[in-house]
Design a protein around this motif. Structure first.
Motif, PDB file in Angstrom:
ATOM      1  N   SER A  13      49.267  59.981 -22.164  1.00  0.00           N
ATOM      2  CA  SER A  13      49.466  59.974 -23.614  1.00  0.00           C
ATOM      3  C   SER A  13      50.236  61.218 -24.010  1.00  0.00           C
ATOM      4  CB  SER A  13      48.128  59.927 -24.352  1.00  0.00           C
ATOM      5  OG  SER A  13      47.583  61.213 -24.490  1.00  0.00           O
ATOM      6  N   ASP A  14      50.708  61.213 -25.248  1.00  0.00           N
ATOM      7  CA  ASP A  14      51.419  62.377 -25.769  1.00  0.00           C
ATOM      8  C   ASP A  14      50.451  63.403 -26.349  1.00  0.00           C
ATOM      9  OD1 ASP A  14      50.640  60.768 -27.850  1.00  0.00           O
ATOM     10  OD2 ASP A  14      52.538  60.900 -28.931  1.00  0.00           O
ATOM     11  N   LEU A  15      49.153  63.195 -26.198  1.00  0.00           N
ATOM     12  CA  LEU A  15      48.144  64.115 -26.723  1.00  0.00           C
ATOM     13  C   LEU A  15      47.856  65.271 -25.772  1.00  0.00           C
ATOM     14  CD1 LEU A  15      45.697  61.463 -28.189  1.00  0.00           C
ATOM     15  CD2 LEU A  15      47.213  62.997 -29.472  1.00  0.00           C
ATOM     16  N   GLY A  16      48.358  65.199 -24.558  1.00  0.00           N
ATOM     17  CA  GLY A  16      48.096  66.246 -23.581  1.00  0.00           C
ATOM     18  C   GLY A  16      46.752  66.047 -22.905  1.00  0.00           C
ATOM     19  N   VAL A  98      41.249  63.921 -32.332  1.00  0.00           N
ATOM     20  CA  VAL A  98      41.524  62.527 -32.000  1.00  0.00           C
ATOM     21  C   VAL A  98      40.557  62.154 -30.882  1.00  0.00           C
ATOM     22  CG1 VAL A  98      43.221  60.922 -31.038  1.00  0.00           C
ATOM     23  CG2 VAL A  98      43.949  62.676 -32.666  1.00  0.00           C
ATOM     24  N   ALA A  99      39.935  60.986 -31.003  1.00  0.00           N
ATOM     25  CA  ALA A  99      38.947  60.560 -30.005  1.00  0.00           C
ATOM     26  C   ALA A  99      39.329  59.215 -29.403  1.00  0.00           C
ATOM     27  CB  ALA A  99      37.565  60.471 -30.650  1.00  0.00           C
ATOM     28  N   GLN A 100      38.900  59.033 -28.174  1.00  0.00           N
ATOM     29  CA  GLN A 100      39.078  57.758 -27.479  1.00  0.00           C
ATOM     30  C   GLN A 100      37.726  57.325 -26.945  1.00  0.00           C
ATOM     31  OE1 GLN A 100      40.739  57.701 -23.488  1.00  0.00           O
ATOM     32  NE2 GLN A 100      42.025  55.971 -24.089  1.00  0.00           N
ATOM     33  N   PHE A 101      37.406  56.063 -27.134  1.00  0.00           N
ATOM     34  CA  PHE A 101      36.175  55.474 -26.628  1.00  0.00           C
ATOM     35  C   PHE A 101      36.545  54.220 -25.855  1.00  0.00           C
ATOM     36  CE2 PHE A 101      35.138  57.765 -30.453  1.00  0.00           C
ATOM     37  CZ  PHE A 101      33.928  58.385 -30.190  1.00  0.00           C
ATOM     38  N   GLY A 147      41.615  60.588 -36.121  1.00  0.00           N
ATOM     39  CA  GLY A 147      42.321  59.470 -35.518  1.00  0.00           C
ATOM     40  C   GLY A 147      41.665  59.026 -34.229  1.00  0.00           C
ATOM     41  N   TYR A 148      42.017  57.825 -33.820  1.00  0.00           N
ATOM     42  CA  TYR A 148      41.518  57.257 -32.567  1.00  0.00           C
ATOM     43  C   TYR A 148      42.697  56.909 -31.687  1.00  0.00           C
ATOM     44  CZ  TYR A 148      37.160  56.877 -35.088  1.00  0.00           C
ATOM     45  OH  TYR A 148      36.039  57.169 -35.817  1.00  0.00           O
ATOM     46  N   HIS A 149      42.484  57.017 -30.385  1.00  0.00           N
ATOM     47  CA  HIS A 149      43.536  56.721 -29.423  1.00  0.00           C
ATOM     48  C   HIS A 149      43.052  55.643 -28.468  1.00  0.00           C
ATOM     49  CE1 HIS A 149      46.857  57.304 -26.683  1.00  0.00           C
ATOM     50  NE2 HIS A 149      46.010  57.462 -25.695  1.00  0.00           N
ATOM     51  N   LEU A 162      34.455  51.190 -16.415  1.00  0.00           N
ATOM     52  CA  LEU A 162      33.545  51.772 -15.431  1.00  0.00           C
ATOM     53  C   LEU A 162      32.975  50.662 -14.552  1.00  0.00           C
ATOM     54  CD1 LEU A 162      31.609  54.210 -17.804  1.00  0.00           C
ATOM     55  CD2 LEU A 162      33.252  54.845 -16.036  1.00  0.00           C
ATOM     56  N   PRO A 163      32.475  50.995 -13.375  1.00  0.00           N
ATOM     57  CA  PRO A 163      31.908  49.959 -12.506  1.00  0.00           C
ATOM     58  C   PRO A 163      30.579  49.405 -13.026  1.00  0.00           C
ATOM     59  CG  PRO A 163      31.704  52.126 -11.499  1.00  0.00           C
ATOM     60  CD  PRO A 163      32.535  52.296 -12.722  1.00  0.00           C
ATOM     61  N   GLU A 164      29.936  50.137 -13.926  1.00  0.00           N
ATOM     62  CA  GLU A 164      28.687  49.680 -14.530  1.00  0.00           C
ATOM     63  C   GLU A 164      28.738  49.986 -16.027  1.00  0.00           C
ATOM     64  OE1 GLU A 164      25.341  52.752 -13.577  1.00  0.00           O
ATOM     65  OE2 GLU A 164      26.683  52.647 -11.852  1.00  0.00           O
ATOM     66  N   PRO A 165      27.826  49.416 -16.832  1.00  0.00           N
ATOM     67  CA  PRO A 165      27.880  49.641 -18.276  1.00  0.00           C
ATOM     68  C   PRO A 165      27.837  51.123 -18.645  1.00  0.00           C
ATOM     69  CG  PRO A 165      26.410  47.821 -17.799  1.00  0.00           C
ATOM     70  CD  PRO A 165      26.775  48.445 -16.472  1.00  0.00           C
ATOM     71  N   GLY A 166      28.591  51.466 -19.679  1.00  0.00           N
ATOM     72  CA  GLY A 166      28.656  52.846 -20.152  1.00  0.00           C
ATOM     73  C   GLY A 166      29.909  53.046 -20.986  1.00  0.00           C
ATOM     74  N   ALA A 167      30.384  54.285 -21.022  1.00  0.00           N
ATOM     75  CA  ALA A 167      31.599  54.595 -21.781  1.00  0.00           C
ATOM     76  C   ALA A 167      32.262  55.850 -21.249  1.00  0.00           C
ATOM     77  CB  ALA A 167      31.269  54.790 -23.258  1.00  0.00           C
ATOM     78  N   VAL A 168      33.570  55.896 -21.409  1.00  0.00           N
ATOM     79  CA  VAL A 168      34.347  57.108 -21.181  1.00  0.00           C
ATOM     80  C   VAL A 168      34.856  57.533 -22.549  1.00  0.00           C
ATOM     81  CG1 VAL A 168      36.346  58.145 -20.061  1.00  0.00           C
ATOM     82  CG2 VAL A 168      35.025  56.383 -18.875  1.00  0.00           C
ATOM     83  N   ILE A 169      34.547  58.778 -22.902  1.00  0.00           N
ATOM     84  CA  ILE A 169      34.906  59.319 -24.218  1.00  0.00           C
ATOM     85  C   ILE A 169      35.767  60.553 -24.004  1.00  0.00           C
ATOM     86  CG2 ILE A 169      34.002  60.286 -26.364  1.00  0.00           C
ATOM     87  CD1 ILE A 169      31.304  58.824 -25.550  1.00  0.00           C
ATOM     88  N   ARG A 170      36.909  60.587 -24.671  1.00  0.00           N
ATOM     89  CA  ARG A 170      37.806  61.736 -24.582  1.00  0.00           C
ATOM     90  C   ARG A 170      38.089  62.254 -25.984  1.00  0.00           C
ATOM     91  NH1 ARG A 170      39.847  57.946 -21.050  1.00  0.00           N
ATOM     92  NH2 ARG A 170      39.668  58.543 -18.870  1.00  0.00           N
ATOM     93  N   VAL A 171      38.243  63.566 -26.090  1.00  0.00           N
ATOM     94  CA  VAL A 171      38.515  64.194 -27.380  1.00  0.00           C
ATOM     95  C   VAL A 171      39.686  65.175 -27.220  1.00  0.00           C
ATOM     96  CG1 VAL A 171      37.565  65.586 -29.261  1.00  0.00           C
ATOM     97  CG2 VAL A 171      36.072  64.017 -27.998  1.00  0.00           C
ATOM     98  N   TRP A 172      40.652  65.057 -28.117  1.00  0.00           N
ATOM     99  CA  TRP A 172      41.817  65.932 -28.143  1.00  0.00           C
ATOM    100  C   TRP A 172      41.935  66.622 -29.501  1.00  0.00           C
ATOM    101  CZ3 TRP A 172      42.089  60.891 -26.358  1.00  0.00           C
ATOM    102  CH2 TRP A 172      42.575  60.678 -25.071  1.00  0.00           C
ATOM    103  N   ARG A 173      42.689  67.723 -29.537  1.00  0.00           N
ATOM    104  CA  ARG A 173      43.113  68.289 -30.808  1.00  0.00           C
ATOM    105  C   ARG A 173      44.100  67.307 -31.440  1.00  0.00           C
ATOM    106  NH1 ARG A 173      43.033  73.147 -27.812  1.00  0.00           N
ATOM    107  NH2 ARG A 173      41.489  74.550 -28.716  1.00  0.00           N
ATOM    108  N   ALA A 174      44.010  67.131 -32.735  1.00  0.00           N
ATOM    109  CA  ALA A 174      44.973  66.275 -33.406  1.00  0.00           C
ATOM    110  C   ALA A 174      46.337  66.976 -33.442  1.00  0.00           C
ATOM    111  CB  ALA A 174      44.511  65.986 -34.835  1.00  0.00           C
ATOM    112  N   PRO A 175      47.398  66.213 -33.253  1.00  0.00           N
ATOM    113  CA  PRO A 175      48.737  66.824 -33.275  1.00  0.00           C
ATOM    114  C   PRO A 175      49.098  67.306 -34.677  1.00  0.00           C
ATOM    115  CG  PRO A 175      48.885  64.447 -32.844  1.00  0.00           C
ATOM    116  CD  PRO A 175      47.443  64.809 -32.956  1.00  0.00           C
TER     117      PRO A 175
END
Length: 175
Positions: A13-16, A98-101, A147-149, A162-175
């Motif tokens: 992504s362009d968010l770094g 900016v967050a991604q879920f 914002g969300y990505h 993921l191979p089993e239930p759950g989530a990957v959550i990432r957080v960036w500074r907003a541009p």
């Protein structure tokens, strides 16, 4: 995120580079409506008096275990994230974010659909997870998310999940 990328790898992504990446395991629970129950005192029947207070109860039994799992995973991710940012310890993020879920949901044995286009709603999964991140002090308040990505619901084990239930959550500074 690329469909065949490993779910915990940093997305292209362009968010770094994300400020923090959190991987939580468990069945994601949606933040739904709450049920209000009046609180009474003084016994039964005509002796019972309404106190003027109500007790609030989550409509989904999955919310509390999910929030606990997200908060625990967030606390575990804070020390490595602080070290990567050259901080002595994690401080709640207090800036525009900016967050991604990406949620990995269990697939029922008879489910044939390629994507989880049924309950729970993506927006309600995000809400419950944001509340957990606020409680864990990942950020000062979920209002910091501007914002969300690329948020998704996928079936566990599918590409990008993921191979089993759950989530990957990432957080960036907003541009």
């Amino acid at each position: 995120m690329l469909a065949d990328a490993h779910p915990t790898a940093a997305p292209t992504s362009d968010l770094g580079h994300p400020l923090i990446t959190i991987v939580a395991y468990g069945t994601p629970g949606p933040q739904g409506s709450k049920k209000a129950h009046p609180i009474y005192r003084g016994g039964r029947g005509s002796e019972r008096v309404f106190t003027g207070r109500v007790a609030m109860e989550e409509s989904s039994a999955k919310v509390k275990p999910w929030r606990d799992a997200v908060a625990a995973a967030a606390v575990e991710a804070m020390a490595p994230a602080a070290a990567a940012l050259d901080l002595p310890r994690w401080r709640p993020l207090d800036e525009a974010l900016v967050a991604q879920f990406v949620f990995s949901l269990p697939r029922g044995s008879s489910v044939k659909r390629p994507q989880p286009t049924v309950y729970p709603d993506l927006s309600k999964l995000v809400r419950s997870s944001e509340d957990a991140l606020t409680a864990a002090k990942v950020w000062a308040d979920d209002a910091r998310v501007v914002g969300y990505h690329d948020c998704h619901k996928r079936y566990a084990g599918d590409p990008g999940a993921l191979p089993e239930p759950g989530a990957v959550i990432r957080v960036w500074r907003a541009p």
